[in-house]
Design a protein around this motif. Structure first.
Motif, PDB file in Angstrom:
ATOM      1  N   THR A  70       0.864  -1.177   0.000  1.00 63.57           N
ATOM      2  CA  THR A  70       0.000   0.000   0.000  1.00 63.57           C
ATOM      3  C   THR A  70       0.902   1.229   0.000  1.00 63.57           C
ATOM      4  N   CYS A 124      -4.406   1.784  -1.817  1.00 61.20           N
ATOM      5  CA  CYS A 124      -4.114   0.405  -2.190  1.00 61.20           C
ATOM      6  C   CYS A 124      -4.731   0.097  -3.552  1.00 61.20           C
ATOM      7  N   ALA A 133      -1.869  -5.043  -0.026  1.00 62.29           N
ATOM      8  CA  ALA A 133      -2.099  -4.958   1.420  1.00 62.29           C
ATOM      9  C   ALA A 133      -0.769  -4.918   2.147  1.00 62.29           C
ATOM     10  N   ASP A 180      -6.211  -1.751   2.844  1.00 68.28           N
ATOM     11  CA  ASP A 180      -5.902  -2.954   2.079  1.00 68.28           C
ATOM     12  C   ASP A 180      -6.989  -3.305   1.077  1.00 68.28           C
TER      13      ASP A 180
END
Length: 201
Positions: free
Chosen positions: A32, A49, A53, A181
Motif C-alpha cells: 500500500t 491500495c 495490502a 488494504d
C-alpha cells in the motif's frame, strides 16, 4: 518492561509534525502506498491500495492504566461495498487502526483489536478476524461518506475493549498499526489518517 505513559498524552503517530521514521512496514501482498501530505497542522498520512495490502506499525509499549483511550482522526475516499467482511474473501477495509498486545515468546497469547471503517458491516458491530482467532474486528464507521474530505474523530477505551472482547485485564499494549488494504477482493481504496495518541479517560 518500561512503558510510555504520562498523565497527559502519549503520541503514537505525529503525522502533523512529519514524523514517520519510527513506523515499520509489513507487507501481506504488495505494498500500500503510504505518504505524508499537506503542510503544517494540515499534514496527514495518506494511504492508497490497488490490489495490495501492507501495514505500517509503531512499536511502543503504552501504559493503559495511565492512558487507556486511543484518539485519532481519519477519512476515506471510497469503501469496499458489497463484501462479506466476515469471510476471508471480504477481509478488505479502506481504513484500519489496530492495537496489538504482544505476549512475547507466548505468541499464541498475543491479541489484537482492529478498529475498521467497514464498507458493509453495521457500525458498532464486531466479529472475529476470518484469518486468525487472535484478532477482533470492530466496525467503528461504516459506508461511504457524503464528503470524502471531511475528517471523522474517534476515541476508544482500549483497556475496556480488551476486557470486553477477550476478558483480559491488560496493563499495557505494545504496538499500534495502520492499514488500508485491497488484496482479497481486489480493487482500489484510499484513506487518510491524522495524529494518533493515547490519553487518560
Amino acid at each position: 518492561m518500561s512503558t510510555a505513559g504520562s498523565a497527559e498524552r502519549v503520541d503514537i503517530g505525529r503525522f502533523s509534525a512529519g514524523a514517520l521514521a519510527a513506523w515499520q512496514e509489513k507487507s501481506f501482498k504488495g505494498k500500500t502506498d503510504y505518504r505524508l501530505t499537506g503542510t503544517g497542522n494540515h499534514r496527514a498520512l495518506e494511504a492508497r491500495c490497488d490490489g495490495t495490502a501492507s501495514a505500517i506499525a509503531r512499536l511502543l509499549p503504552v501504559d493503559l492504566n495511565a492512558t487507556p483511550v486511543l484518539h485519532w482522526q481519519w477519512r476515506v475516499e471510497n469503501v469496499h461495498e458489497g463484501l462479506d467482511e466476515h469471510g476471508k474473501a471480504g477481509d478488505d477495509f479502506a481504513a484500519r487502526v489496530y492495537v496489538i498486545h504482544d505476549a512475547g515468546l507466548l505468541k499464541w497469547r498475543s491479541r489484537a483489536i482492529n478498529y475498521v471503517w467497514a464498507g458493509s458491516a453495521e457500525r458498532g458491530s464486531h466479529w472475529p478476524n476470518p484469518f486468525t482467532h487472535q484478532a477482533m474486528m470492530v466496525a467503528v464507521e461504516s459506508g461511504a461518506t457524503a464528503d470524502p474530505h471531511a475528517w471523522v474523530s474517534e476515541s476508544r477505551d482500549v483497556r475496556a475493549d480488551f476486557k470486553r472482547f477477550y476478558d483480559l485485564d491488560l496493563d499495557s499494549v505494545d504496538a499500534v498499526a495502520i492499514m488500508t488494504d485491497c488484496d482479497n477482493a481486489g480493487g482500489t481504496a484510499g484513506a487518510a489518517y491524522r495524529d494518533l495518541y493515547f490519553a487518560p479517560k
